[in-house]
Write an enzyme that holds these catalytic residues in place. Structure first.
Site, short mmCIF file in Angstrom:
data_model
loop_
_atom_site.label_atom_id
_atom_site.label_comp_id
_atom_site.label_asym_id
_atom_site.label_seq_id
_atom_site.Cartn_x
_atom_site.Cartn_y
_atom_site.Cartn_z
CG HIS A 183 -1.58 1.22 1.62
ND1 HIS A 183 -2.93 1.32 1.60
CD2 HIS A 183 -1.11 2.43 2.00
CE1 HIS A 183 -3.28 2.55 1.96
NE2 HIS A 183 -2.20 3.24 2.22
CG HIS A 236 -4.85 0.63 -3.20
ND1 HIS A 236 -3.73 1.37 -2.93
CD2 HIS A 236 -5.21 0.02 -2.05
CE1 HIS A 236 -3.43 1.21 -1.64
NE2 HIS A 236 -4.31 0.40 -1.10
CG ASP A 311 -9.08 -0.87 -1.49
OD1 ASP A 311 -9.18 -1.53 -0.44
OD2 ASP A 311 -8.54 0.24 -1.55
CG PHE A 329 -9.75 7.31 3.49
CD1 PHE A 329 -9.65 8.31 2.55
CD2 PHE A 329 -9.14 7.48 4.72
CE1 PHE A 329 -8.94 9.47 2.82
CE2 PHE A 329 -8.43 8.65 5.00
CZ PHE A 329 -8.33 9.65 4.04
ZN ZN Z 1 -4.63 0.02 0.86
#
Ligand code: ZN
Lengths: 435, 302
Positions: A183, A236, A311, A329
């Site tokens: 990430h 992502h 995700d 988020f």
């Molecule tokens: Zn992430």
């Protein structure tokens, strides 16, 4: 278990879509495996499904989902998450370890795998954390986690701030044969801010994250993978800058793969503004600009971006009702992934259907090291998705499977209806036709 | 009214002419007209601001509206009650106008679908403070005849300033040129929009400015490294007699208040600038009366 076992079956006259193209064919399934694919297969004893005019895909593999269990079962659990996955055409799913407790011990990984099996709708793989309690200090036992079923490890939600620790992780991952999923977020640059730094964030004074918060860490992790000879998967990817790094790294032979998500391929910062700063558009990394989206689409066509992962990030209604800057988020993505890509990429001519199937099935299966899934071919697992691409559906709360409904697609019309999902030859989802 | 961004120039002019006619009311023996009699206004403040709240409250009372002040700390948000919940709860009393101040930027757009009442933005995070910009512009047009084709210099912490944003959008609707001046770390990203110039050197920027809007600087910006020290900040960005001498003789100096004297404006300039800053507060009342009247008589969210 409500899904009934189909010993033997022939799906007739479907348009079979694989990563390398599409053709009309029959698919013969026996004992959870694909026996044969071809025209005019004869097998008198088998049950038959007429799929004329419909499309058949290899079951989707999601390398990146949050099932919130253990810890936030009010937002999602294995049963609801599995139903959502099956409805979205997923047959294999990797669930991220930012849970409470984190998946940082083999016992927890084992439990996740077993709970997933008990529901039995999708093959759930735990993603183990790279560090204990995801605190970025001490490595977890990679070999033990691998033994308990973790093919990938990630501290998703955070980057490892400590470059030395990340180097050690790359080195040690070779022993355990696990893939590190990064990430990418420089937490000092991002400050937990709400949207991509852009003309729009400036106009509305929204706390903003520059795109380099992602690409700086991507560059570091690519350099570490190259230096150590380790394998890296970027989670992502949201920015053109990271795509550029990825292209260079691939050209240099670095062992790096990457995923993006449907929302980065569909939406931009402009949509955040248009929505009136609806927190359903708040996601980390934040939605990018039109240039970012164009770069991601191009990279998906080229296969430089290997995969699309959801995700999937369920959040409670009350938390997403908070103002944009205060809301958490995440976008709830399992049920809309395919239709969103079909509607916004295939129908607009941005990508072909086989390219989408490559990114949802073939490539993620390969990234995770599977040799038995990701394609419709003899010998492969009978993980299949039947879709009617001529029909539309509207995303509604009534027909939603996930426990949370935090999706920007709510009330929107999408093209491409998944009618049936088979997992190892068993039906795990079947569309209820109303009227 | 959620912001100046979406407010057409004609509406701004209409508010100014209303404000002009309301100005006189505050000088009367009986400071009240029945313009909003029977209307209910709720001052909903999620962030403390005695000045702005008082100004709205007084404006509403001079128009004979019934006013209720509702202070909700942002801690009640943390407990799970959202702004939407609070507004829906208060909606049960059938208010006509909500005046809302909230700490999160752009938090009010999502609210409009949850209430029948008009909403007036009294400051939403770093996004906008539309009535402040309207009173600034009203003050300028009273002094200079109009807001048309002026050079407007905005000085200080532009990045975090809702006052700067609202003024930027407002003056641009009148073909005025905007010059932003502040430390590069406090100028927002990507300002290269039409009509907006960035100038880091205040000595150069003040030249030929018709209007100088000085912003308040928050002490905490120093601790988060937007600039090294208040001392260096004021050295570069305080309005001093020497700097003001470089500007046009009749240049207007505005400040949303309260002023940090000697940090933003040298205190030796107090005699020169303070009267107009106080005039801003006075005009604020008339402008807010005009805004409340226009949203209170026609049901809408301006
Ligand atoms: Zn992430």
């Amino acid at each position: 278990m409500n899904a009934k076992h189909e010993d033997e079956m022939i799906i007739r006259n479907a348009t079979v879509v694989n990563a390398d193209g599409e053709r009309e064919a029959d698919v013969w399934i026996r004992n959870g495996k694909i026996e044969a694919v071809g025209r005019g297969l004869t097998r008198p004893a088998a049950r038959e499904v007429d799929a004329r005019g419909k499309h058949l895909f290899p079951g989707f593999v999601d390398l990146h989902a949050h099932l919130r269990t253990p810890g936030r079962e009010d937002e999602e659990d294995f049963a609801s998450g599995s139903r959502a996955a099956a409805k979205g055409g997923f047959t294999t799913l990797f669930c991220m370890p930012n849970t409470e407790p984190a998946i940082d011990l083999e016992g927890i990984a084992w439990w996740v795998r077993e709970e997933g099996r008990r529901v039995g709708l999708v093959d759930i793989y735990p993603v183990g954390s790279i560090t204990r309690e995801r605190k970025g200090k001490i490595l977890t036992e990679f070999c033990a986690l691998r033994h308990a079923g973790c093919r990938t490890l990630s501290d998703d939600g955070d980057s490892l701030a400590d470059s030395l620790l990340m180097r050690r992780a790359f080195e040690y991952a070779k022993l355990a044969d696990v893939l590190l999923v990064s990430h990418c977020e420089d937490a000092q640059l991002s400050q937990g801010n709400s949207m991509r730094e852009s003309r729009i964030s400036s106009r509305y004074g929204i706390s903003a994250v520059p795109d380099i918060a992602e690409s700086i860490i991507a560059a570091r992790d690519i350099a570490l993978a190259q230096y150590t000879g380790g394998r890296l998967h970027l989670a992502h990817v949201s920015s053109a800058k990271t795509v550029t790094l990825l292209r260079q790294a691939r050209a240099a032979g670095v062992r790096v793969t990457a995923e993006t998500c449907p929302h980065y391929l569909v939406f931009t910062v402009e949509d955040v503004e248009k929505s009136g700063f609806d927190s359903h558009y708040k996601v980390n990394p934040p939605l990018g600009t039109a240039d970012d989206r164009a770069a991601l689409r191009a990279a998906l066509r080229d296969g430089i971006l290997d995969c699309v992962a959801t995700d999937h990030a369920p959040h409670s209604r009350i938390e997403k009702e908070l103002p944009f800057e205060d809301a958490p988020f995440g976008i709830n993505g399992l049920e809309t992934a395919f239709s969103a890509l079909y509607t916004h990429l295939v129908l607009t001519g941005a990508c072909t259907l086989p390219q989408i199937i490559r990114s949802l099935s073939f490539a993620p299966a390969a990234v995770a090291g599977f040799t038995d899934r990701g394609a419709i071919a003899p010998g492969y697992t009978a993980d299949l998705v039947l879709a009617d691409l001529s029909r539309c559906w509207t995303v509604t709360e009534e027909e939603w499977c996930s426990k949370s409904v935090n999706t920007p697609f709510l009330s929107r019309k999408l093209s491409g209806v998944i009618e049936c999902t088979w997992y190892r030859g068993r039906i795990t989802y079947q569309e209820q036709r109303s009227g | 009214m959620l912001g100046i961004k979406a407010l057409p120039r004609e509406e701004i002019e209409a508010i100014f002419s209303l404000a002009k006619s309301f100005q006189e009311i505050s000088t009367r023996e009986v400071k009240k007209v029945p313009a909003l009699r029977g209307k209910t206004l709720i001052n909903l403040f999620f962030e403390n601001s005695t000045r702005t709240r008082t100004s709205f409250e007084l404006a509403a009372k001079r128009l004979s509206a019934d006013v209720v002040n509702f202070s909700a700390s942002s801690s009640s948000l943390a407990k799970g009650e959202t702004i939407i919940d609070t507004v829906k709860n208060l909606e049960a009393y059938h208010p006509d106008i909500f005046v809302i101040r909230v700490g999160s930027s752009a938090a009010l757009y999502a609210l409009t679908q949850h209430t029948e009442a008009s909403i007036v933005n009294a400051g939403d995070g770093r996004n906008e403070h539309p009535t402040q910009a309207l009173l600034d512009m009203f003050t300028v047009s009273q002094q200079l005849g109009s807001c048309e084709k002026l050079k407007v210099l905005i000085v200080g912490d532009i990045l975090h300033s809702r006052v700067a944003r609202s003024n930027m959008f407002g003056f641009r609707k009148f073909a005025s040129q905007i010059i932003l001046c502040g430390p590069p770390s406090l100028v927002p990203f990507d300002c290269a929009e039409e009509g907006i110039r960035v100038e880091y050197d205040l000595d150069a920027a003040v030249e030929s400015a018709d209007v100088i809007i000085m912003l308040r600087v928050q002490q905490e910006r120093q601790t988060s490294a937007f600039f090294p020290s208040l001392r260096e900040y004021s050295k570069n960005y305080a309005l001093t007699p020497r700097r003001l001498a470089r500007a046009r003789k009749d240049a207007l100096v505005l400040h949303p208040g309260p002023v940090n004297w000697d940090v933003e404006i040298h205190s030796s300039l107090k005699w020169r600038v303070h009267p107009l800053i106080l005039k801003q507060a006075e005009n604020g009342l008339a402008v807010r009366m005009a805004v409340l009247f226009s949203v209170g008589t026609k049901k809408r969210t301006l």
